[in-house]
Scaffold this motif. Structure first.
Motif, PDB file in Angstrom:
ATOM      1  N   ARG A   1       2.117   2.041  -3.424  1.00  0.00           N
ATOM      2  CA  ARG A   1       1.111   2.391  -4.427  1.00  0.00           C
ATOM      3  C   ARG A   1       0.288   3.644  -4.125  1.00  0.00           C
ATOM      4  O   ARG A   1      -0.288   4.225  -5.030  1.00  0.00           O
ATOM      5  CB  ARG A   1       0.158   1.213  -4.623  1.00  0.00           C
ATOM      6  CG  ARG A   1       0.845   0.006  -5.233  1.00  0.00           C
ATOM      7  CD  ARG A   1      -0.111  -1.182  -5.305  1.00  0.00           C
ATOM      8  NE  ARG A   1       0.518  -2.328  -5.903  1.00  0.00           N
ATOM      9  CZ  ARG A   1       0.424  -2.644  -7.177  1.00  0.00           C
ATOM     10  NH1 ARG A   1      -0.270  -1.898  -8.003  1.00  0.00           N
ATOM     11  NH2 ARG A   1       1.028  -3.718  -7.643  1.00  0.00           N
ATOM     12  N   VAL A   2       0.199   4.026  -2.860  1.00  0.00           N
ATOM     13  CA  VAL A   2      -0.664   5.153  -2.504  1.00  0.00           C
ATOM     14  C   VAL A   2      -0.092   6.461  -3.060  1.00  0.00           C
ATOM     15  O   VAL A   2       1.116   6.677  -3.069  1.00  0.00           O
ATOM     16  CB  VAL A   2      -0.861   5.245  -0.966  1.00  0.00           C
ATOM     17  CG1 VAL A   2       0.423   5.609  -0.250  1.00  0.00           C
ATOM     18  CG2 VAL A   2      -1.986   6.202  -0.615  1.00  0.00           C
ATOM     19  N   ARG A   3      -0.986   7.297  -3.524  1.00  0.00           N
ATOM     20  CA  ARG A   3      -0.582   8.604  -4.054  1.00  0.00           C
ATOM     21  C   ARG A   3      -0.305   9.557  -2.903  1.00  0.00           C
ATOM     22  O   ARG A   3      -0.852   9.425  -1.815  1.00  0.00           O
ATOM     23  CB  ARG A   3      -1.698   9.181  -4.916  1.00  0.00           C
ATOM     24  CG  ARG A   3      -1.928   8.395  -6.167  1.00  0.00           C
ATOM     25  CD  ARG A   3      -3.028   9.034  -6.984  1.00  0.00           C
ATOM     26  NE  ARG A   3      -3.218   8.259  -8.194  1.00  0.00           N
ATOM     27  CZ  ARG A   3      -4.364   8.110  -8.808  1.00  0.00           C
ATOM     28  NH1 ARG A   3      -5.449   8.688  -8.331  1.00  0.00           N
ATOM     29  NH2 ARG A   3      -4.454   7.399  -9.897  1.00  0.00           N
TER      30      ARG A   3
ATOM     31  N   VAL B   1       0.467  11.390   3.471  1.00  0.00           N
ATOM     32  CA  VAL B   1      -0.350  10.174   3.487  1.00  0.00           C
ATOM     33  C   VAL B   1      -0.682   9.866   4.940  1.00  0.00           C
ATOM     34  O   VAL B   1       0.216   9.814   5.786  1.00  0.00           O
ATOM     35  CB  VAL B   1       0.405   8.982   2.861  1.00  0.00           C
ATOM     36  CG1 VAL B   1      -0.370   7.686   3.032  1.00  0.00           C
ATOM     37  CG2 VAL B   1       0.688   9.260   1.384  1.00  0.00           C
TER      38      VAL B   1
ATOM     39  N   GLY C   1      -2.725  10.614   0.049  1.00  0.00           N
ATOM     40  CA  GLY C   1      -3.702   9.530   0.135  1.00  0.00           C
ATOM     41  C   GLY C   1      -3.936   9.027   1.545  1.00  0.00           C
ATOM     42  O   GLY C   1      -3.450   9.584   2.528  1.00  0.00           O
ATOM     43  N   ARG C   2      -4.682   7.941   1.621  1.00  0.00           N
ATOM     44  CA  ARG C   2      -5.067   7.346   2.896  1.00  0.00           C
ATOM     45  C   ARG C   2      -4.791   5.847   2.867  1.00  0.00           C
ATOM     46  O   ARG C   2      -5.092   5.177   1.875  1.00  0.00           O
ATOM     47  CB  ARG C   2      -6.561   7.531   3.171  1.00  0.00           C
ATOM     48  CG  ARG C   2      -7.063   8.955   3.067  1.00  0.00           C
ATOM     49  CD  ARG C   2      -6.696   9.744   4.317  1.00  0.00           C
ATOM     50  NE  ARG C   2      -7.241  11.086   4.265  1.00  0.00           N
ATOM     51  CZ  ARG C   2      -6.549  12.151   3.905  1.00  0.00           C
ATOM     52  NH1 ARG C   2      -5.285  12.036   3.531  1.00  0.00           N
ATOM     53  NH2 ARG C   2      -7.094  13.347   3.912  1.00  0.00           N
ATOM     54  N   ILE C   3      -4.258   5.349   3.973  1.00  0.00           N
ATOM     55  CA  ILE C   3      -4.137   3.906   4.181  1.00  0.00           C
ATOM     56  C   ILE C   3      -4.887   3.587   5.462  1.00  0.00           C
ATOM     57  O   ILE C   3      -4.654   4.222   6.498  1.00  0.00           O
ATOM     58  CB  ILE C   3      -2.666   3.454   4.281  1.00  0.00           C
ATOM     59  CG1 ILE C   3      -1.933   3.704   2.966  1.00  0.00           C
ATOM     60  CG2 ILE C   3      -2.596   1.970   4.679  1.00  0.00           C
ATOM     61  CD1 ILE C   3      -0.447   3.382   3.008  1.00  0.00           C
TER      62      ILE C   3
ATOM     63  N   ALA D   1       0.837  -1.200   0.000  1.00  0.00           N
ATOM     64  CA  ALA D   1       0.000   0.000   0.000  1.00  0.00           C
ATOM     65  C   ALA D   1       0.875   1.253   0.000  1.00  0.00           C
ATOM     66  O   ALA D   1       0.586   2.214  -0.709  1.00  0.00           O
ATOM     67  CB  ALA D   1      -0.930  -0.004   1.203  1.00  0.00           C
TER      68      ALA D   1
END
Length: 120
Positions: free
Chosen positions: A7-9, A55, A12-14, A4
């Motif tokens: 891949r997260v921009r 993020v 973004g949010r995880i 994650a």
């Protein structure tokens, strides 16, 4: 979580899923609760690593929820542990996940959000 993070921009949010069970002491759950406790630690560390990219990384810890994971024999006891007198509906937990994924949660990171209806 590593995948994650790759891949997260930016911005973004995880959201990792843990469990309210890590705050309790249930017998015969050591491996399950141990793995969820590890997730909670990963979230704390990863939030620091991804902070410069804006993020957010948080854990969502559902409590007793109306799913196949909660045995019928435990439902009345679980409901009695909540100030609301019921177990959670999947929607109760999903609404918290939607909040964590939204811009309104932009200032929350490295947290373990309990979605357990007051059971602690």
């Amino acid at each position: 979580l590593q995948e994650a993070a790759r891949r997260v921009r930016d911005g973004g949010r995880i959201i990792a899923v843990s469990t309210g069970g890590t705050k309790m002491f249930f017998t015969q759950t050591a491996l399950y609760l141990g793995s969820k406790g590890a997730v909670e630690q990963f979230v704390r560390v990863l939030s620091r690593e991804l902070g410069p990219r804006r993020v957010t990384v948080n854990a969502l810890s559902p409590g007793f929820t109306d799913t196949d994971l909660l045995p019928e024999r435990d439902r009345a006891i679980a409901a009695g542990m909540s100030p609301f007198g019921r177990i959670g509906a999947p929607r109760d937990v999903a609404d918290v996940a939607v909040f964590l994924a939204s811009d309104q949660a932009r200032w929350l990171t490295g947290e373990n959000i309990q979605a357990g209806g007051g059971v602690a």
